[in-house]
Design a protein around this motif. Structure first.
Motif, short mmCIF file in Angstrom:
data_model
loop_
_atom_site.label_atom_id
_atom_site.label_comp_id
_atom_site.label_asym_id
_atom_site.label_seq_id
_atom_site.Cartn_x
_atom_site.Cartn_y
_atom_site.Cartn_z
N PRO A 109 0.79 -1.23 0.00
CA PRO A 109 0.00 0.00 0.00
C PRO A 109 0.82 1.28 0.00
N ALA A 110 2.06 1.24 0.50
CA ALA A 110 2.90 2.44 0.50
C ALA A 110 3.12 2.99 -0.90
N ALA A 111 2.96 2.15 -1.92
CA ALA A 111 3.11 2.62 -3.31
C ALA A 111 2.10 3.70 -3.64
N PHE A 112 1.01 3.77 -2.88
CA PHE A 112 -0.06 4.72 -3.16
C PHE A 112 -0.18 5.78 -2.07
N GLN A 113 0.92 6.06 -1.42
CA GLN A 113 0.95 7.09 -0.38
C GLN A 113 0.49 8.42 -0.97
N GLY A 114 -0.43 9.08 -0.27
CA GLY A 114 -0.93 10.38 -0.70
C GLY A 114 -2.11 10.33 -1.65
N TRP A 115 -2.45 9.17 -2.16
CA TRP A 115 -3.55 9.10 -3.12
C TRP A 115 -4.90 9.46 -2.51
N SER A 116 -5.14 9.04 -1.27
CA SER A 116 -6.45 9.28 -0.66
C SER A 116 -6.76 10.77 -0.56
N GLY A 117 -5.71 11.60 -0.36
CA GLY A 117 -5.93 13.04 -0.29
C GLY A 117 -6.17 13.68 -1.64
N LEU A 118 -5.82 12.99 -2.72
CA LEU A 118 -6.01 13.51 -4.07
C LEU A 118 -7.30 13.04 -4.72
N LEU A 119 -7.85 11.94 -4.22
CA LEU A 119 -9.09 11.41 -4.78
C LEU A 119 -10.30 12.14 -4.19
N PRO A 120 -11.38 12.25 -4.94
CA PRO A 120 -12.58 12.91 -4.40
C PRO A 120 -13.25 12.07 -3.32
N ASP A 121 -14.10 12.71 -2.53
CA ASP A 121 -14.78 12.01 -1.44
C ASP A 121 -15.72 10.91 -1.95
N SER A 122 -16.13 10.99 -3.19
CA SER A 122 -17.03 9.98 -3.74
C SER A 122 -16.31 8.68 -4.08
N VAL A 123 -14.97 8.68 -4.02
CA VAL A 123 -14.17 7.49 -4.35
C VAL A 123 -13.44 7.02 -3.09
N GLU A 124 -13.65 5.76 -2.72
CA GLU A 124 -12.97 5.19 -1.56
C GLU A 124 -11.83 4.29 -2.04
#
Length: 257
Positions: free
Chosen positions: A35-50
């Motif tokens: 999962p570290a490969a996707f560090q920071g992605w959650s802050g860039l994705l919209p709230d409608s995408v989990e």
């Protein structure tokens, strides 16, 4: 008293749970990573995408487990957990390098086992699965020659893996297992997916040329798009914001009935 993680939590990290997401994005990491490969992605994705970050055996929180060396096996194991957890909501898949191959097979296995296709499939830095390997098989080489081959190919072997015995003992088996996954993978023809596919590549990636990424078009009955970003094989790190922005546009389109 420590509570043992559920089977879902063993396989999936949810760094930013959403209360009512319109879509789940399953992200599959590249060889040797988690999962570290996707560090920071959650802050860039919209709230409608989990985001759901896939945890594969042998990496990060599962480092004590035996890494898998067969794509079909790891896909079937993951799908027995992912299938019931998706609970009818739309989902999409993103995978980089080895992760692209696993994401593609996850989409096909979820279709076979649960009748559920993704709303979108995004594949990054990986040739289309029906194409033959361009390189000699290296997963059986002695350790130093194996690392040399990967360094020439990807320019991404940290010196610590070569120089520090503990790091070498920890990461080398995972890298070898992941390269075995790639080199022993056997594509089986199947009906194309009904979802659109976007293929991403790095303009300076010596591993995969544009036509090898364009060949992903064979695996969708819907639309196919190729997008190139500046950088080498790991452009997803240097181009994180632009990549996630482009991916988000696809996900918005997938969420529109």
């Amino acid at each position: 008293m420590t509570t043992a993680p559920s089977e879902f939590d063993r396989w999936v990290l949810r760094p930013a749970p959403r209360s009512a997401p319109a879509l789940r994005l399953i992200c599959v990491p590249f060889a040797g990573s988690g999962p570290a490969a996707f560090q920071g992605w959650s802050g860039l994705l919209p709230d409608s995408v989990e985001p759901w970050l896939l945890r594969l055996p042998g990496r990060e929180s599962r480092f004590r487990e035996e890494p898998r060396t067969d794509v079909a096996m790891v896909v079937k194991e993951a799908v027995t957990v992912l299938g019931p957890a998706l609970d009818g909501r739309p989902y999409a898949l993103f995978g980089h390098s080895l992760g692209a191959l696993i994401a593609f097979e996850l989409a096909r296995e979820l279709r076979r086992s649960y009748g559920r296709e993704p709303a979108h499939l995004s594949v990054s830095a990986r040739a289309a699965p029906h194409l033959p390997l361009r390189h000699a098989v290296v997963h059986r080489l002695p350790d130093d020659l194996f690392l040399d081959a990967l360094d020439v190919r990807f320019n991404a072997i940290p010196p610590a893996i070569r120089d520090e015995p503990q790091m070498r003992a920890l990461y080398l088996p995972v890298l070898r297992a992941d390269v075995t996954l790639l080199e022993t993978y056997a594509y089986t023809p199947e009906a194309p997916l009904d979802c659109p596919i976007t293929a991403y590549g790095g303009t300076e990636d010596p591993e995969f040329r544009g036509q090898e990424l364009e060949a992903w078009s064979r695996h969708t009955a819907a639309s196919h798009r190729l997008r190139m970003f500046p950088g080498g094989h790991f452009f997803l790190n240097s181009q994180r914001a632009g990549l996630v922005s482009d991916l988000t546009d696809d996900l918005y389109r997938a969420m529109i009935p």
